[in-house]
Design an enzyme around this catalytic site. Sequence first.
Site, mmCIF file in Angstrom:
data_model
loop_
_atom_site.group_PDB
_atom_site.id
_atom_site.type_symbol
_atom_site.label_atom_id
_atom_site.label_comp_id
_atom_site.label_asym_id
_atom_site.label_seq_id
_atom_site.Cartn_x
_atom_site.Cartn_y
_atom_site.Cartn_z
ATOM 1 N N ASP A 86 0.826 -1.221 0.000
ATOM 2 C CA ASP A 86 0.000 0.000 0.000
ATOM 3 C C ASP A 86 0.852 1.260 0.000
ATOM 4 O OD1 ASP A 86 0.685 0.545 2.808
ATOM 5 O OD2 ASP A 86 -0.708 -1.057 3.304
ATOM 6 N N ASP A 137 7.089 -13.893 -3.095
ATOM 7 C CA ASP A 137 6.661 -14.410 -1.809
ATOM 8 C C ASP A 137 7.659 -13.955 -0.737
ATOM 9 O OD1 ASP A 137 5.228 -16.242 -0.014
ATOM 10 O OD2 ASP A 137 7.118 -17.355 -0.058
ATOM 11 N N ASP A 155 4.835 -6.067 7.506
ATOM 12 C CA ASP A 155 3.521 -5.426 7.396
ATOM 13 C C ASP A 155 2.539 -6.488 6.914
ATOM 14 O OD1 ASP A 155 1.477 -3.630 7.158
ATOM 15 O OD2 ASP A 155 2.196 -2.761 5.275
ATOM 16 N N SER A 156 2.343 -7.499 7.753
ATOM 17 C CA SER A 156 1.547 -8.656 7.351
ATOM 18 C C SER A 156 0.082 -8.458 7.678
ATOM 19 C CB SER A 156 2.051 -9.863 8.124
ATOM 20 O OG SER A 156 2.047 -9.558 9.508
ATOM 21 N N PRO A 162 -3.629 -16.686 3.697
ATOM 22 C CA PRO A 162 -2.387 -16.633 2.926
ATOM 23 C C PRO A 162 -1.197 -16.052 3.685
ATOM 24 C CG PRO A 162 -3.992 -15.030 2.092
ATOM 25 C CD PRO A 162 -4.704 -15.899 3.075
#
Lengths: 283, 283
Positions: A86, A137, A155-156, A162
């Site tokens: 983002d 990934d 920043d998960s 997922p």
Amino acid sequence: MEMWFSDEHTDNVKLSIRVEQQLFSAQSEFQRIDVLESKEFGRILVADGDLMLTEKDEFIYHEMITHVPMAVHPHVEKVLVIGGGDGGIVRELVKYDALEKIDVVEADPLLIEVCRKFFPQMACSMNDPRVSIFNEDGLRFVRSKSDVYDLIIIDSPNPFGPGEGLFTKEFYGNCYNALHSDGVMINQHESPFYKEEAFQCQRMHKRIIESFPISKIYQAHIPSYPSGHWLFGFASKQYHPLNDLDGVTWTLKGIPTRYYLPRLHQGMFALPAYVEELVKDVE
Amino acid sequence: MEMWFSDEHTDNVKLSIRVEQQLFSAQSEFQRIDVLESKEFGRILVADGDLMLTEKDEFIYHEMITHVPMAVHPHVEKVLVIGGGDGGIVRELVKYDALEKIDVVEADPLLIEVCRKFFPQMACSMNDPRVSIFNEDGLRFVRSKSDVYDLIIIDSPNPFGPGEGLFTKEFYGNCYNALHSDGVMINQHESPFYKEEAFQCQRMHKRIIESFPISKIYQAHIPSYPSGHWLFGFASKQYHPLNDLDGVTWTLKGIPTRYYLPRLHQGMFALPAYVEELVKDVE
């Protein structure tokens, strides 16, 4: 017409926000992405039905996950952001002139594109020459790195679905290896209030203390997130988040913020009794 | 059957909680009172449709409004609680052996009765011999007092409707007069996040600094309240909330808490940049 978006905090609690308009909706290879326009929170980014961030309060999350380590580690040059497509963390990072390299590993290119288009005030720095974006990934990316970064920011999303692999002991160990000998790793650490999240928070903390010699938790008020009480993890090989805070040097840099202040820094690490207990159970 | 209670945070935001059962509903002379049973928050007290408190997180509000002044003021003997018919503040106050007198001014006797019946773990100390309950108007009660109390705690609802008078300059001035020369006044101070509440918060702060030489704001995470970011006001004639904190003496008293800790105390007064600005505007 009345339209409401509801973010489920638990099976029995939800925060509902009145929506003016749905601006975007698409399914990427990884997730369904929606952008909603609201009066109260401005634009809202939704992934697989979960509120990811809002225009009104994203500054709190992004400032707190970025400036806390930057006010402690004295010479950050190379940063890895895992997730963060983002652009919010990058926007905060580029405020530091001394930074040389910002690697952003965001698996989903559509997320980056959507944020560039609908959240320009957040994604505004993704074109900074120091930024490299890798649509890969995160797990695999970090596994191949050794002694490269001063700071890793994870920043998960939440540890279900997922993003799950970003909450394993193996992953934290790989982050440890990817850091220099005085490196710092920051991650979002869920909320301590609702049972399921509190459990995740506890489990995460346990895994991080198994990998890093210094591991402390700090908190912020993020109104659009479940319970509004959000935690972050500060894991470090050498620097202590309080003893090594250099508020004066940080202030002299003149970084503009709307939430973070060095005099807030100490306080954010002082946890309520019930949160301390939650965390102590695994220490 | 599915049943949800929604607490309106603004016209455009609401927190909804799944309800198992409505346990009580009645109209008193002052307000409509409801008690709901929920899985996530336990029992919920609702007044005129607004969430007042929940079994799950009332401890945060009541500990924070009580123990902060009690850890600063060195010899509190006489306390006035305005509002507080639910008994939560009284439960915290009676933990202090040195307290001699606790006056509770709660206009609505039905509220007290309902809390005694449905929230026994909260109302459990209302029969303590040091407690006197006055079913009177808080404004009028305090107007007639001069140099009586060491501590006044204003446990008011929001500044709209019947509680409005508890947010006026005249009222704060009367509280000042009702206090001893080293007295402290604490009040709930709304949230800084949503516009309307932020405005009330600002106005309240302005009025208090006009009456008291020392006036500081502190915060807590209260998940069931709008935005989860809740403020309290510490107004004082002599003691400073940080310089006069005596954490060691407080700790030696062995008061059990689940949120408040002296090492949290400093941090709670460190406000985020945007809240500091909100408050500074009127200072």
